[in-house]
Design a protein around this motif. Structure first.
Motif, PDB file in Angstrom:
ATOM      1  N   ARG A  23       0.844  -1.194   0.000  1.00 40.88           N
ATOM      2  CA  ARG A  23       0.000   0.000   0.000  1.00 40.88           C
ATOM      3  C   ARG A  23       0.879   1.244   0.000  1.00 40.88           C
ATOM      4  O   ARG A  23       1.853   1.330   0.756  1.00 40.88           O
ATOM      5  CB  ARG A  23      -0.929  -0.001   1.218  1.00 40.88           C
ATOM      6  N   LEU A  24       0.518   2.202  -0.843  1.00 38.48           N
ATOM      7  CA  LEU A  24       1.197   3.495  -0.894  1.00 38.48           C
ATOM      8  C   LEU A  24       0.212   4.585  -0.496  1.00 38.48           C
ATOM      9  O   LEU A  24      -0.789   4.787  -1.168  1.00 38.48           O
ATOM     10  CB  LEU A  24       1.721   3.786  -2.306  1.00 38.48           C
ATOM     11  N   ALA A  25       0.491   5.267   0.604  1.00 41.55           N
ATOM     12  CA  ALA A  25      -0.383   6.352   1.060  1.00 41.55           C
ATOM     13  C   ALA A  25       0.271   7.697   0.760  1.00 41.55           C
ATOM     14  O   ALA A  25       1.492   7.810   0.696  1.00 41.55           O
ATOM     15  CB  ALA A  25      -0.644   6.220   2.555  1.00 41.55           C
ATOM     16  N   TYR A  26      -0.554   8.708   0.590  1.00 45.37           N
ATOM     17  CA  TYR A  26      -0.028  10.037   0.277  1.00 45.37           C
ATOM     18  C   TYR A  26      -0.571  11.094   1.244  1.00 45.37           C
ATOM     19  O   TYR A  26      -0.593  12.285   0.937  1.00 45.37           O
ATOM     20  CB  TYR A  26      -0.347  10.420  -1.169  1.00 45.37           C
ATOM     21  N   SER A  27      -0.984  10.653   2.434  1.00 47.35           N
ATOM     22  CA  SER A  27      -1.565  11.599   3.395  1.00 47.35           C
ATOM     23  C   SER A  27      -0.522  12.461   4.095  1.00 47.35           C
ATOM     24  O   SER A  27      -0.839  13.542   4.597  1.00 47.35           O
ATOM     25  CB  SER A  27      -2.373  10.834   4.453  1.00 47.35           C
ATOM     26  N   SER A  28       0.729  11.996   4.153  1.00 40.76           N
ATOM     27  CA  SER A  28       1.713  12.740   4.944  1.00 40.76           C
ATOM     28  C   SER A  28       3.047  12.911   4.222  1.00 40.76           C
ATOM     29  O   SER A  28       4.081  13.077   4.851  1.00 40.76           O
ATOM     30  CB  SER A  28       1.944  12.025   6.284  1.00 40.76           C
ATOM     31  N   ILE A  29       3.026  12.874   2.901  1.00 39.46           N
ATOM     32  CA  ILE A  29       4.250  13.079   2.130  1.00 39.46           C
ATOM     33  C   ILE A  29       4.101  14.340   1.285  1.00 39.46           C
ATOM     34  O   ILE A  29       3.043  14.597   0.708  1.00 39.46           O
ATOM     35  CB  ILE A  29       4.570  11.856   1.228  1.00 39.46           C
ATOM     36  N   ALA A  30       5.136  15.150   1.241  1.00 32.02           N
ATOM     37  CA  ALA A  30       5.103  16.399   0.476  1.00 32.02           C
ATOM     38  C   ALA A  30       5.005  16.102  -1.016  1.00 32.02           C
ATOM     39  O   ALA A  30       5.543  15.097  -1.509  1.00 32.02           O
ATOM     40  CB  ALA A  30       6.352  17.220   0.772  1.00 32.02           C
ATOM     41  N   GLN A  31       4.324  16.987  -1.737  1.00 29.68           N
ATOM     42  CA  GLN A  31       4.123  16.772  -3.174  1.00 29.68           C
ATOM     43  C   GLN A  31       5.443  16.582  -3.913  1.00 29.68           C
ATOM     44  O   GLN A  31       5.567  15.702  -4.778  1.00 29.68           O
ATOM     45  CB  GLN A  31       3.378  17.962  -3.776  1.00 29.68           C
ATOM     46  N   ALA A  32       6.444  17.399  -3.572  1.00 28.02           N
ATOM     47  CA  ALA A  32       7.712  17.371  -4.294  1.00 28.02           C
ATOM     48  C   ALA A  32       8.459  16.048  -4.115  1.00 28.02           C
ATOM     49  O   ALA A  32       9.345  15.725  -4.916  1.00 28.02           O
ATOM     50  CB  ALA A  32       8.601  18.527  -3.837  1.00 28.02           C
ATOM     51  N   ARG A  33       8.102  15.277  -3.084  1.00 25.61           N
ATOM     52  CA  ARG A  33       8.821  14.030  -2.817  1.00 25.61           C
ATOM     53  C   ARG A  33       8.121  12.800  -3.390  1.00 25.61           C
ATOM     54  O   ARG A  33       8.667  11.700  -3.329  1.00 25.61           O
ATOM     55  CB  ARG A  33       9.003  13.856  -1.307  1.00 25.61           C
ATOM     56  N   ILE A  34       6.935  12.994  -3.952  1.00 29.23           N
ATOM     57  CA  ILE A  34       6.184  11.835  -4.438  1.00 29.23           C
ATOM     58  C   ILE A  34       6.877  11.175  -5.622  1.00 29.23           C
ATOM     59  O   ILE A  34       7.137   9.962  -5.617  1.00 29.23           O
ATOM     60  CB  ILE A  34       4.741  12.240  -4.792  1.00 29.23           C
ATOM     61  N   ASP A  35       7.182  11.938  -6.655  1.00 26.55           N
ATOM     62  CA  ASP A  35       7.776  11.349  -7.861  1.00 26.55           C
ATOM     63  C   ASP A  35       9.124  10.687  -7.580  1.00 26.55           C
ATOM     64  O   ASP A  35       9.320   9.525  -7.969  1.00 26.55           O
ATOM     65  CB  ASP A  35       7.909  12.400  -8.961  1.00 26.55           C
ATOM     66  N   PRO A  36      10.077  11.366  -6.914  1.00 29.67           N
ATOM     67  CA  PRO A  36      11.346  10.671  -6.643  1.00 29.67           C
ATOM     68  C   PRO A  36      11.179   9.464  -5.731  1.00 29.67           C
ATOM     69  O   PRO A  36      11.917   8.478  -5.853  1.00 29.67           O
ATOM     70  CB  PRO A  36      12.226  11.746  -5.995  1.00 29.67           C
ATOM     71  N   GLY A  37      10.205   9.500  -4.822  1.00 27.86           N
ATOM     72  CA  GLY A  37       9.955   8.347  -3.965  1.00 27.86           C
ATOM     73  C   GLY A  37       9.432   7.163  -4.748  1.00 27.86           C
ATOM     74  O   GLY A  37       9.861   6.017  -4.551  1.00 27.86           O
ATOM     75  N   VAL A  38       8.489   7.416  -5.670  1.00 32.44           N
ATOM     76  CA  VAL A  38       7.959   6.346  -6.523  1.00 32.44           C
ATOM     77  C   VAL A  38       9.071   5.797  -7.419  1.00 32.44           C
ATOM     78  O   VAL A  38       9.139   4.577  -7.681  1.00 32.44           O
ATOM     79  CB  VAL A  38       6.768   6.861  -7.352  1.00 32.44           C
ATOM     80  N   ALA A  39       9.960   6.678  -7.860  1.00 30.36           N
ATOM     81  CA  ALA A  39      11.088   6.233  -8.684  1.00 30.36           C
ATOM     82  C   ALA A  39      11.975   5.254  -7.923  1.00 30.36           C
ATOM     83  O   ALA A  39      12.458   4.262  -8.493  1.00 30.36           O
ATOM     84  CB  ALA A  39      11.904   7.440  -9.148  1.00 30.36           C
ATOM     85  N   GLU A  40      12.199   5.513  -6.637  1.00 31.64           N
ATOM     86  CA  GLU A  40      12.999   4.600  -5.810  1.00 31.64           C
ATOM     87  C   GLU A  40      12.311   3.236  -5.689  1.00 31.64           C
ATOM     88  O   GLU A  40      12.971   2.191  -5.718  1.00 31.64           O
ATOM     89  CB  GLU A  40      13.219   5.204  -4.427  1.00 31.64           C
ATOM     90  N   ILE A  41      10.982   3.247  -5.552  1.00 34.04           N
ATOM     91  CA  ILE A  41      10.239   1.984  -5.454  1.00 34.04           C
ATOM     92  C   ILE A  41      10.379   1.194  -6.751  1.00 34.04           C
ATOM     93  O   ILE A  41      10.643  -0.015  -6.744  1.00 34.04           O
ATOM     94  CB  ILE A  41       8.753   2.255  -5.141  1.00 34.04           C
ATOM     95  N   ALA A  42      10.201   1.885  -7.874  1.00 33.00           N
ATOM     96  CA  ALA A  42      10.313   1.218  -9.174  1.00 33.00           C
ATOM     97  C   ALA A  42      11.710   0.647  -9.367  1.00 33.00           C
ATOM     98  O   ALA A  42      11.863  -0.480  -9.891  1.00 33.00           O
ATOM     99  CB  ALA A  42       9.979   2.212 -10.285  1.00 33.00           C
ATOM    100  N   LYS A  43      12.719   1.392  -8.944  1.00 33.95           N
ATOM    101  CA  LYS A  43      14.102   0.921  -9.090  1.00 33.95           C
ATOM    102  C   LYS A  43      14.342  -0.327  -8.239  1.00 33.95           C
ATOM    103  O   LYS A  43      14.997  -1.278  -8.683  1.00 33.95           O
ATOM    104  CB  LYS A  43      15.061   2.045  -8.685  1.00 33.95           C
TER     105      LYS A  43
END
Length: 489
Positions: A461-481
């Motif tokens: 599960r990936l939640a977005y309730s407490s993560i800043a907008q600017a960190r979403i894309d690089p965070g998802v990139a780390e998951i994909a990697k």
């Protein structure tokens, strides 16, 4: 602040003069670490009165400890533990004497061992916290919550703050729920049909205790909230798990002998699927045919920011067979631990008696502060602000997920705060989560949500309730990697 005088007592089996025993008592307190450097001791007069000895005896003991650098004197201020006092020894590697109790025999019922979710207490220190249910300090209305708490602490609310409600609740909070919260879900109720709880988990536990026995049968969704499964397992009822589809719980799959059905129709946990109106009506018909009760956990209904939420299952119920669970802990902050049960008066009467026997009632200060926050309009403002932020983050998250080639297994039609994700079959998300945590990414493995004997391990599960907008894309990139780097076995 001086060390409380109640911390000092003479051991009945200690040897020597009173003066020597007092010296030993203070020295042992320092050597054990109970009395720390710089802490002030009680005055000789107060300690003498407490111990029932003469003041001169205490004074002589203090003087001897002063000479041995255990204590220091600061003019007319009194005696303090000296900065030169001996350091307490470190006992970490010293084996503790084993209990004489055989705990494997003494414990009558075990509550450990169930599969549970792990939520790091230091989650905010992670750079990419895709963790469900945490509060974003940038969104929460600190100022008005503080003002409401101060108002609840005022003289006018002294009775609400201090009284023992026994088995009752704050009338202001109950009134708001009856006149504002429930009507928004299409529900009408009376005072004797509402009970304040310590969050939704407490409400579900009380419901299971009142409704279920070892001879009764309950149905849960699969996957579902792990702690609900734990609660029902403790009730020792016969438990069946029914697989959900994109419309939630399929009524036709509910077994014939079912007594109680637990469901999350607004946002199914954890998939976020929303049960459509036709299925809600079919579920009520199925429950009527089985003469079964339904426990509706109206999970995240406030987070319907894409379009207005579906009417609650309880609002469609004409038989009184739906018990409704609501919570302010999700929409305000999880540490609040405040929710409510709505059901027919006979059920609420039993739940109220159970709560009174267990914890009386939730704290009066918490109830009255929440009542003010709700009634003054701060809650509605917070929900609107949070909904807008979640809508923006959801769009960014969805774009990032598509961009980096990840797979969504479930998402809320009406909103929500998370995506239910599926990794390739060869990926163990428990192991994936451990690897990601090392690079500052928090995800929730999905294994704990399943009731299967051998649960699938490739959901998360990936939640977005407490993560800043600017960190979403690089965070998802780390998951994909990290998923890409997982070898196929």
């Amino acid at each position: 602040m001086p060390i409380p005088v109640e911390n000092f007592f003479l051991k009945p089996d200690s040897k020597g003069t009173l003066q020597a025993r007092i010296q030993q008592m203070v020295a042992e307190g320092i050597l054990s670490g109970r009395f720390r450097r710089g802490e002030k001791l009680p005055s000789s007069r107060k300690l003498a009165h407490h111990l029932g000895v003469s003041r001169i005896t205490v004074t002589l003991a203090y003087t001897e400890l002063l000479a041995n650098d255990y204590l220091t004197s600061r003019g007319r201020s009194g005696y303090y533990v000296s900065n030169d006092a001996p350091e307490p020894p470190h006992f970490e590697n010293t084996p503790r004497k084993e209990d004489a109790v055989d705990w494997s025999r003494a414990i009558g019922q075990k509550f450990t061992g169930a599969v549970t979710l792990v939520k790091p207490q230091d989650w905010a220190q992670y750079h990419y916290p895709f963790l469900y249910g945490q509060t974003d300090p940038q969104l929460f209305d600190h100022a008005n919550w503080r003002l409401c708490a101060l108002q609840a602490l005022g003289a006018k609310d002294f009775a609400a703050l201090t009284r023992d409600y026994f088995d009752q609740d704050d009338p202001q909070l109950v009134e708001f729920i009856l006149r504002h919260t429930l009507p928004r879900r299409g529900i009408t109720a009376t005072t004797d049909e509402v009970l304040i709880t310590m969050g939704a988990q407490n409400a579900l536990w009380m419901t299971s205790q009142v409704l279920l026995t070892q001879r009764r049968n309950a149905v849960i969704e699969n996957p579902c909230y792990p702690s609900l499964r734990g609660v029902l397992t403790q009730s020792r009822c016969h438990l069946s798990a029914v697989d959900v589809d994109e419309d939630g719980l399929p009524p036709e799959e509910i077994p014939e002998n079912t007594d109680v059905i637990f469901t999350t129709p607004s946002h199914q946990c954890p998939t976020s699927y929303t049960m459509p109106l036709s299925r809600r009506q079919a579920l009520l018909e199925r429950a009527r045919a089985l003469d079964a009760l339904i426990v509706e956990d109206d999970y995240e209904f406030e987070m319907a920011y894409l379009k207005p939420p579906m009417p609650a299952l309880k609002s469609l119920d004409e038989d009184g067979r739906v018990i409704y669970v609501g919570s302010f802990s999700k929409s305000l902050f999880p540490g609040l631990r405040l929710g409510y049960l709505v059901g027919s008066a006979p059920f609420i009467r039993e739940a109220r008696a159970l709560r009174a026997a267990m914890l009386r009632h939730p704290p009066g200060l918490t109830q009255r502060t929440t009542a003010y926050f709700l009634s003054l309009g701060h809650y509605d403002s917070l929900i609107r602000r949070t909904g807008k932020a979640l809508n923006d983050r959801r769009a960014i998250m969805e774009h990032a997920i598509r961009k980096h080639g990840l797979t969504i297994a479930g998402k809320g039609t009406y909103g929500g705060s998370s995506f239910w994700m599926r990794a390739p079959d060869h990926v163990d998300c428990e192991e994936l989560a451990q690897r990601l945590a090392k690079v500052g990414v928090l995800i929730e493995p999905g294994t704990a949500f399943f009731a299967d004997d051998i649960p699938p391990r490739n959901f998360y599960r990936l939640a977005y309730s407490s993560i800043a907008q600017a960190r979403i894309d690089p965070g998802v990139a780390e998951i994909a990697k990290a998923i890409e780097a997982t070898p196929v076995t």
